[in-house]
Write an enzyme that holds these catalytic residues in place. Structure first.
Site, PDB file in Angstrom:
ATOM      1  N   GLY A  42       0.794  -1.224   0.000  1.00 41.91           N
ATOM      2  CA  GLY A  42       0.000   0.000   0.000  1.00 41.91           C
ATOM      3  C   GLY A  42       0.823   1.269   0.000  1.00 41.91           C
ATOM      4  O   GLY A  42       0.317   2.329   0.379  1.00 41.91           O
TER       5      GLY A  42
ATOM      6  N   ALA B 281      13.517  -3.818   2.509  1.00 41.31           N
ATOM      7  CA  ALA B 281      14.335  -3.300   3.604  1.00 41.31           C
ATOM      8  C   ALA B 281      13.614  -2.226   4.426  1.00 41.31           C
ATOM      9  O   ALA B 281      14.268  -1.365   5.007  1.00 41.31           O
ATOM     10  CB  ALA B 281      15.675  -2.793   3.097  1.00 41.31           C
TER      11      ALA B 281
ATOM     12  N   ARG C 245      12.167   0.406   3.685  1.00 45.61           N
ATOM     13  CA  ARG C 245      12.648   1.727   3.307  1.00 45.61           C
ATOM     14  C   ARG C 245      11.676   2.547   2.470  1.00 45.61           C
ATOM     15  O   ARG C 245      11.957   3.703   2.143  1.00 45.61           O
ATOM     16  CB  ARG C 245      13.941   1.573   2.490  1.00 45.61           C
TER      17      ARG C 245
ATOM     18  N   GLY D 290       9.939   3.172   9.345  1.00 47.30           N
ATOM     19  CA  GLY D 290       9.378   2.044   8.609  1.00 47.30           C
ATOM     20  C   GLY D 290       9.026   0.931   9.568  1.00 47.30           C
ATOM     21  O   GLY D 290       9.596   0.816  10.651  1.00 47.30           O
TER      22      GLY D 290
ATOM     23  N   GLU E 229       9.572  -4.803   8.371  1.00 45.36           N
ATOM     24  CA  GLU E 229      10.216  -5.981   8.957  1.00 45.36           C
ATOM     25  C   GLU E 229      10.425  -5.900  10.476  1.00 45.36           C
ATOM     26  O   GLU E 229      10.472  -6.938  11.134  1.00 45.36           O
ATOM     27  CB  GLU E 229      11.562  -6.214   8.270  1.00 45.36           C
TER      28      GLU E 229
END
Length: 343
Positions: free
Chosen positions: A48, A86, A88, A285, A288
């Site tokens: 998204g 990652a 990012r 972020g 992960e």
């Protein structure tokens, strides 16, 4: 008999590489109809990010999210945004979008200030409407504003944005460096129920608190956390890829077990929204980082429930039962048969 236990674990995760340069760039154009075109090589992989980028651009340009048009991701024609991974995407590309839009909107304010005969600082825009602060008559739609600037003044509003992590080289003497520009911190609590007759573990709930910086879209952030917890439940309790002599023995989902809807616990997300001071937007972020503490919290909860420390993942029912049997044997040395003890 079933036993309940709770475990806690914490983790941290770096985003935006600094040892190797990480960067993203965009072009911005205020277009006919009061729409905003964003051209960048971003790739949507299902999380998204395009929605988030539209929200960022809409706020920076004073238009509605539906007025944003994100250009194609062919890097032969648009600036590169680098890879989709990652954790990012919002951090790197979102900040590039903000910088590009701020440059474009600065030019728009200057042009409209000159058109109306007011200071650029007094020009405001929100949800597709433009006005001069303190004036009742100097107000129009963004569509009309773009029209007068283009048709009457010959001005096309454009901007560009480049966001890059601050490069830090390795210390040649000791190899020290700062490998990431920002870090996401988090802690989770897991509650489990362990059946000591079968070794089966059921995760009842996970409470996940994460430092995510400024939040662009709360629903998407919570979705990322919930998805990470689901992946981590599989990692902790059931998913195991096995090879024998270089050939997989778990070639399909009949043997490689994934969590189903019945295995998913209730997830309570807690968002800590302190803005990141190193970026224009203050975002971080969460793609992960949310998976990092979950398995450890579950394993700690198993220990709290039945007193066995699982040191190998996944903690399958067979391995939990083996640990329980070992623990019972260690606690009952007097029950060893006399004949066996003598021999």
């Amino acid at each position: 008999m079933k036993h309940r236990g709770r475990g806690v674990a914490c983790g941290w995760y770096g985003i935006a590489r600094t040892a190797a340069m990480d960067r993203a760039a965009v072009w911005v154009e205020l277009d006919d109809g009061g729409t905003v075109k964003i051209a960048t090589g971003v790739t949507e992989i299902g999380e998204g990010v395009l929605t988030g980028l539209c929200q960022i651009a809409a706020q920076e340009m004073g238009v509605r999210p539906e007025d944003i048009v994100l250009g194609d991701n062919d890097t032969a024609r648009v600036p590169e945004a680098a890879h989709a991974g990652a954790t990012r995407m919002t951090y790197m590309i979102g900040n590039a979008v903000a910088l590009g839009c701020r440059e474009a909107f600065g030019r728009f304010r200057t042009a409209m200030g000159a058109y109306w005969g007011v200071s650029a600082e007094s020009v405001r825009a929100f949800a597709g409407q433009v006005w001069a602060e303190g004036s009742a008559s100097k107000r129009m739609s963004m569509e009309h504003a773009v029209h007068v600037l283009k048709k009457e003044r010959g001005i096309v509003i454009v901007g560009s944005g480049l966001f890059t992590s601050a490069h830090t080289a390795l210390n040649p003497e000791n190899g020290e460096a700062t490998p990431w520009q920002s870090y996401v911190f988090g802690a989770q609590v897991a509650e489990v129920e362990v059946d000591d007759d079968t070794g089966e573990v059921q995760v009842l709930g996970v409470w996940a608190a994460h430092d995510v910086g400024r939040v662009v879209n709360p629903q998407q952030v919570e979705g990322q956390i919930e998805g990470s917890v689901v992946m981590a439940v599989g990692h902790a309790l059931m998913e195991e890829y096995v090879q024998h002599n270089g050939t997989t023995t778990t070639p399909g989902f009949a043997k490689y077990i994934l969590p189903t809807a019945l295995d998913i616990p209730h997830v309570t997300s807690v968002l800590l929204t302190e803005p990141d001071p190193k970026t224009p937007l203050g975002v971080k972020g969460i793609g992960e980082p949310a998976i990092t503490p979950t398995a450890a919290a579950i394993i700690n909860a198993i220990y709290d429930a039945v007193g066995v420390r699982m040191t190998r993942l996944p903690a399958t029912p067979e391995r939990v039962m083996e640990a329980l049997v070992d623990r019972r044997s260690a606690k009952q040395p007097d029950e060893v048969p006399v004949a066996e003890a003598i021999s």
